[in-house]
Design a protein around this motif. Structure first.
Motif, PDB file in Angstrom:
ATOM      1  N   ILE A 141       0.797  -1.214   0.000  1.00 22.03           N
ATOM      2  CA  ILE A 141       0.000   0.000   0.000  1.00 22.03           C
ATOM      3  C   ILE A 141       0.838   1.276   0.000  1.00 22.03           C
ATOM      4  N   LYS A 142       1.973   1.294   0.692  1.00 22.87           N
ATOM      5  CA  LYS A 142       2.771   2.513   0.795  1.00 22.87           C
ATOM      6  C   LYS A 142       3.265   2.991  -0.578  1.00 22.87           C
ATOM      7  N   ASP A 143       3.805   2.063  -1.359  1.00 21.00           N
ATOM      8  CA  ASP A 143       4.294   2.437  -2.691  1.00 21.00           C
ATOM      9  C   ASP A 143       3.147   2.912  -3.586  1.00 21.00           C
ATOM     10  N   ILE A 144       1.991   2.275  -3.460  1.00 21.21           N
ATOM     11  CA  ILE A 144       0.845   2.650  -4.283  1.00 21.21           C
ATOM     12  C   ILE A 144       0.332   4.029  -3.885  1.00 21.21           C
ATOM     13  N   GLU A 145       0.325   4.309  -2.582  1.00 21.74           N
ATOM     14  CA  GLU A 145      -0.101   5.625  -2.104  1.00 21.74           C
ATOM     15  C   GLU A 145       0.680   6.738  -2.792  1.00 21.74           C
ATOM     16  N   GLU A 146       1.981   6.579  -2.809  1.00 15.33           N
ATOM     17  CA  GLU A 146       2.847   7.599  -3.398  1.00 15.33           C
ATOM     18  C   GLU A 146       2.556   7.777  -4.889  1.00 15.33           C
ATOM     19  N   LYS A 147       2.331   6.662  -5.583  1.00 15.27           N
ATOM     20  CA  LYS A 147       2.025   6.745  -7.009  1.00 15.27           C
ATOM     21  C   LYS A 147       0.701   7.482  -7.245  1.00 15.27           C
ATOM     22  N   LEU A 148      -0.285   7.211  -6.407  1.00 11.02           N
ATOM     23  CA  LEU A 148      -1.590   7.827  -6.582  1.00 11.02           C
ATOM     24  C   LEU A 148      -1.543   9.329  -6.316  1.00 11.02           C
ATOM     25  N   VAL A 195      -4.734  11.672  -8.424  1.00 10.72           N
ATOM     26  CA  VAL A 195      -6.074  11.089  -8.454  1.00 10.72           C
ATOM     27  C   VAL A 195      -7.012  11.923  -7.577  1.00 10.72           C
ATOM     28  N   GLU A 196      -8.293  11.868  -7.880  1.00 12.38           N
ATOM     29  CA  GLU A 196      -9.276  12.650  -7.138  1.00 12.38           C
ATOM     30  C   GLU A 196      -9.991  11.832  -6.072  1.00 12.38           C
ATOM     31  N   ASP A 211      -7.470  16.381   0.190  1.00 13.42           N
ATOM     32  CA  ASP A 211      -8.282  16.725  -0.976  1.00 13.42           C
ATOM     33  C   ASP A 211      -8.612  15.508  -1.842  1.00 13.42           C
ATOM     34  N   ILE A 212      -8.055  14.351  -1.483  1.00 14.53           N
ATOM     35  CA  ILE A 212      -8.398  13.111  -2.176  1.00 14.53           C
ATOM     36  C   ILE A 212      -9.522  12.424  -1.406  1.00 14.53           C
ATOM     37  N   ILE A 213     -10.637  12.169  -2.084  1.00 14.55           N
ATOM     38  CA  ILE A 213     -11.778  11.506  -1.451  1.00 14.55           C
ATOM     39  C   ILE A 213     -11.469  10.020  -1.300  1.00 14.55           C
TER      40      ILE A 213
END
Length: 215
Positions: A160-167, A172-173, A188-190
């Protein structure tokens, strides 16, 4: 979309109302009352009345109810089902594949346009007509190409940590999160979290309680 302020509990009840209303309309019902909705769904009548009044564009007729077509339209409008959003899936494992194969999201205004995964056996293939891209391609430029701004997370918790940074970098909104982990993203990300483990625990508890009461 109608601009109304609803509580989390109200938002969670609206899809149940909508499903019931569509079913009743398909069976020829043209006018519906809060009392009928409450009875069908085994809910508090006053609670249902307030929910319906909050989203309705017109007042109901005393002792009769509301036009079912208008009420369906109002609920769909408040829930944003009239809008259209492109989404992408991250993690095309068992759960991810199941979501990719589900075509019902279109009714709710969400269209999954692609998926990302690190499994080389999946990358370059298609699942239900949706291309599976390499996770390294998850960036702003790729999402702009697909016009996608909603992420659906189905990755293992350790990733999850690596994906968080990519998002975050991809701007992403919104994130629909099926990972049992708290996301560390900007406010600001829902984010909508789907905790399958919690739901299963509640189900298991109720089954165990029912079994004990029956002994």
């Amino acid at each position: 979309m109608k601009n109304v302020k609803l509580s989390k509990n109200q938002l969670e009840r609206l899809p149940s109302y909508l499903h019931l209303l569509v079913s009743l309309r398909n069976n020829g019902i043209k006018v519906i009352s809060a009392q009928t909705i409450a009875t069908c769904l085994d809910l508090n009548q006053e609670q249902v009345r307030k929910d319906i009044a909050s989203v309705s564009s017109v007042d109901g007729v005393p002792n009769k109810g509301r036009d079912i077509n208008v009420l369906i339209h109002d609920i769909e409008d408040v829930l944003g089902y009239g809008e259209s959003y492109n989404a992408f899936l991250v993690g095309a494992g068992s759960l991810g594949k199941a979501l990719l194969h589900y075509n019902g999201f279109n009714y709710y205004g969400m269209n999954i346009v692609c998926a990302f995964d690190k499994n080389k056996d999946l990358v370059g293939s298609e699942i239900n007509g949706k291309p599976v891209l390499d996770i390294d391609e998850l960036n702003y430029e790729t999402l702009q190409k697909y016009k996608a701004n909603i992420a659906i997370l189905c990755v293992p918790q350790y990733a999850i940590k690596d994906i968080e940074e990519k998002l975050v970098q991809a701007k992403v909104e919104a994130i629909w999160n099926f990972v049992p982990a708290k996301l560390n993203v900007s406010s600001d990300i829902i984010v909508s979290n789907i905790d399958l483990a919690t739901s299963l625990s509640v189900l298991s508890h109720k089954l165990a309680k029912k079994k004990k009461e029956g002994q």
